[in-house]
Design a protein around this motif. Structure first.
Motif, PDB file in Angstrom:
ATOM      1  N   LYS A   1       0.823  -1.214   0.000  1.00 58.75           N
ATOM      2  CA  LYS A   1       0.000   0.000   0.000  1.00 58.75           C
ATOM      3  C   LYS A   1       0.856   1.262   0.000  1.00 58.75           C
ATOM      4  CE  LYS A   1      -3.963  -1.958   2.476  1.00 58.75           C
ATOM      5  NZ  LYS A   1      -4.741  -1.882   3.724  1.00 58.75           N
ATOM      6  N   ILE A   2       1.944   1.249   0.762  1.00 62.45           N
ATOM      7  CA  ILE A   2       2.822   2.416   0.833  1.00 62.45           C
ATOM      8  C   ILE A   2       3.518   2.637  -0.513  1.00 62.45           C
ATOM      9  CG2 ILE A   2       4.942   3.313   1.895  1.00 62.45           C
ATOM     10  CD1 ILE A   2       3.874   2.054   4.556  1.00 62.45           C
ATOM     11  N   LEU A   3       3.973   1.573  -1.130  1.00 64.41           N
ATOM     12  CA  LEU A   3       4.597   1.695  -2.442  1.00 64.41           C
ATOM     13  C   LEU A   3       3.618   2.323  -3.440  1.00 64.41           C
ATOM     14  CD1 LEU A   3       7.384   0.740  -3.710  1.00 64.41           C
ATOM     15  CD2 LEU A   3       6.034  -1.054  -4.772  1.00 64.41           C
ATOM     16  N   ILE A   4       2.390   1.843  -3.436  1.00 63.98           N
ATOM     17  CA  ILE A   4       1.361   2.368  -4.346  1.00 63.98           C
ATOM     18  C   ILE A   4       1.007   3.808  -3.989  1.00 63.98           C
ATOM     19  CG2 ILE A   4      -1.049   2.099  -5.050  1.00 63.98           C
ATOM     20  CD1 ILE A   4      -0.532  -0.998  -4.781  1.00 63.98           C
ATOM     21  N   SER A   5       0.987   4.140  -2.710  1.00 65.03           N
ATOM     22  CA  SER A   5       0.669   5.499  -2.276  1.00 65.03           C
ATOM     23  C   SER A   5       1.663   6.522  -2.823  1.00 65.03           C
ATOM     24  CB  SER A   5       0.636   5.560  -0.749  1.00 65.03           C
ATOM     25  OG  SER A   5       0.440   6.865  -0.293  1.00 65.03           O
ATOM     26  N   LEU A   6       2.916   6.104  -2.998  1.00 68.47           N
ATOM     27  CA  LEU A   6       3.958   7.003  -3.498  1.00 68.47           C
ATOM     28  C   LEU A   6       4.041   7.025  -5.029  1.00 68.47           C
ATOM     29  CD1 LEU A   6       6.790   6.229  -0.948  1.00 68.47           C
ATOM     30  CD2 LEU A   6       5.631   8.424  -1.271  1.00 68.47           C
ATOM     31  N   LYS A   7       3.178   6.301  -5.670  1.00 67.75           N
ATOM     32  CA  LYS A   7       3.239   6.146  -7.128  1.00 67.75           C
ATOM     33  C   LYS A   7       3.174   7.466  -7.896  1.00 67.75           C
ATOM     34  CE  LYS A   7      -0.037   4.411 -10.376  1.00 67.75           C
ATOM     35  NZ  LYS A   7      -1.042   3.400 -10.657  1.00 67.75           N
ATOM     36  N   ASP A   8       2.262   8.352  -7.518  1.00 71.75           N
ATOM     37  CA  ASP A   8       2.000   9.538  -8.331  1.00 71.75           C
ATOM     38  C   ASP A   8       2.557  10.845  -7.787  1.00 71.75           C
ATOM     39  OD1 ASP A   8       0.600   8.117 -10.316  1.00 71.75           O
ATOM     40  OD2 ASP A   8      -1.201   8.116  -9.070  1.00 71.75           O
ATOM     41  N   GLU A   9       2.923  10.867  -6.502  1.00 73.74           N
ATOM     42  CA  GLU A   9       3.421  12.130  -5.951  1.00 73.74           C
ATOM     43  C   GLU A   9       4.268  11.892  -4.716  1.00 73.74           C
ATOM     44  OE1 GLU A   9       0.415  14.633  -3.917  1.00 73.74           O
ATOM     45  OE2 GLU A   9      -0.976  13.022  -4.376  1.00 73.74           O
ATOM     46  N   ASN A  10       5.088  12.888  -4.399  1.00 76.54           N
ATOM     47  CA  ASN A  10       5.878  12.861  -3.177  1.00 76.54           C
ATOM     48  C   ASN A  10       4.948  13.101  -1.999  1.00 76.54           C
ATOM     49  OD1 ASN A  10       7.943  12.778  -5.008  1.00 76.54           O
ATOM     50  ND2 ASN A  10       8.717  14.809  -4.544  1.00 76.54           N
ATOM     51  N   LYS A  11       5.190  12.384  -0.893  1.00 77.14           N
ATOM     52  CA  LYS A  11       4.318  12.510   0.272  1.00 77.14           C
ATOM     53  C   LYS A  11       5.120  12.437   1.563  1.00 77.14           C
ATOM     54  CE  LYS A  11       0.250  10.529  -1.901  1.00 77.14           C
ATOM     55  NZ  LYS A  11      -0.734   9.464  -1.847  1.00 77.14           N
ATOM     56  N   THR A  12       4.518  12.995   2.609  1.00 71.98           N
ATOM     57  CA  THR A  12       5.079  12.887   3.957  1.00 71.98           C
ATOM     58  C   THR A  12       4.580  11.589   4.582  1.00 71.98           C
ATOM     59  OG1 THR A  12       3.225  13.986   5.033  1.00 71.98           O
ATOM     60  CG2 THR A  12       5.032  15.398   4.244  1.00 71.98           C
ATOM     61  N   PRO A  13       5.253  11.117   5.632  1.00 75.27           N
ATOM     62  CA  PRO A  13       4.754   9.926   6.323  1.00 75.27           C
ATOM     63  C   PRO A  13       3.311  10.083   6.818  1.00 75.27           C
ATOM     64  CG  PRO A  13       7.009  10.323   6.964  1.00 75.27           C
ATOM     65  CD  PRO A  13       6.580  11.505   6.136  1.00 75.27           C
ATOM     66  N   THR A  14       2.937  11.282   7.247  1.00 76.53           N
ATOM     67  CA  THR A  14       1.565  11.507   7.713  1.00 76.53           C
ATOM     68  C   THR A  14       0.567  11.345   6.578  1.00 76.53           C
ATOM     69  OG1 THR A  14       2.353  12.998   9.441  1.00 76.53           O
ATOM     70  CG2 THR A  14       0.019  13.170   8.840  1.00 76.53           C
ATOM     71  N   GLN A  15       0.885  11.881   5.417  1.00 74.35           N
ATOM     72  CA  GLN A  15      -0.006  11.729   4.266  1.00 74.35           C
ATOM     73  C   GLN A  15      -0.138  10.265   3.875  1.00 74.35           C
ATOM     74  OE1 GLN A  15       2.314  14.454   1.832  1.00 74.35           O
ATOM     75  NE2 GLN A  15       0.512  15.784   1.597  1.00 74.35           N
TER      76      GLN A  15
END
Length: 87
Positions: A20-34
């Motif tokens: 899920k985390i890998l997929i969450s980072l797929k389209d944009e840079n994010k913070t751990p909270t996001q």
């Protein structure tokens, strides 16, 4: 597939949160909270997984010098594993 690729694939597939985390980072840079909000997990656990991703060359922190609001992005190596995870 070589041994390193198989080991990384096993590392990712064994944990639904890693996927899920890998997929969450797929389209944009994010913070751990996001990311935590995206995957419905604790920030502490997300941060631990991000450290594991960094150690394995799957993600990088783009503003490592910051104490707060650190953004993470997938490396090319991390992006290459998305095709296996999203199948």
């Amino acid at each position: 597939m070589d041994e390193e690729t198989l080991n990384l694939l096993s590392f990712l597939k064994v944990s639904p949160y890693r996927r899920k985390i890998l997929i969450s980072l797929k389209d944009e840079n994010k913070t751990p909270t996001q990311i935590s909000n995206d995957v419905d997990d604790r920030v502490f656990h997300v941060s631990k997984i991000l450290r594991e991703f960094k150690d394995r060359g799957l993600a990088v922190c783009v503003n490592e010098h910051k104490r707060k609001y650190r953004y993470y992005q997938l490396t090319e190596k991390g992006r290459s594993f998305l095709k296996y995870i999203e199948e």
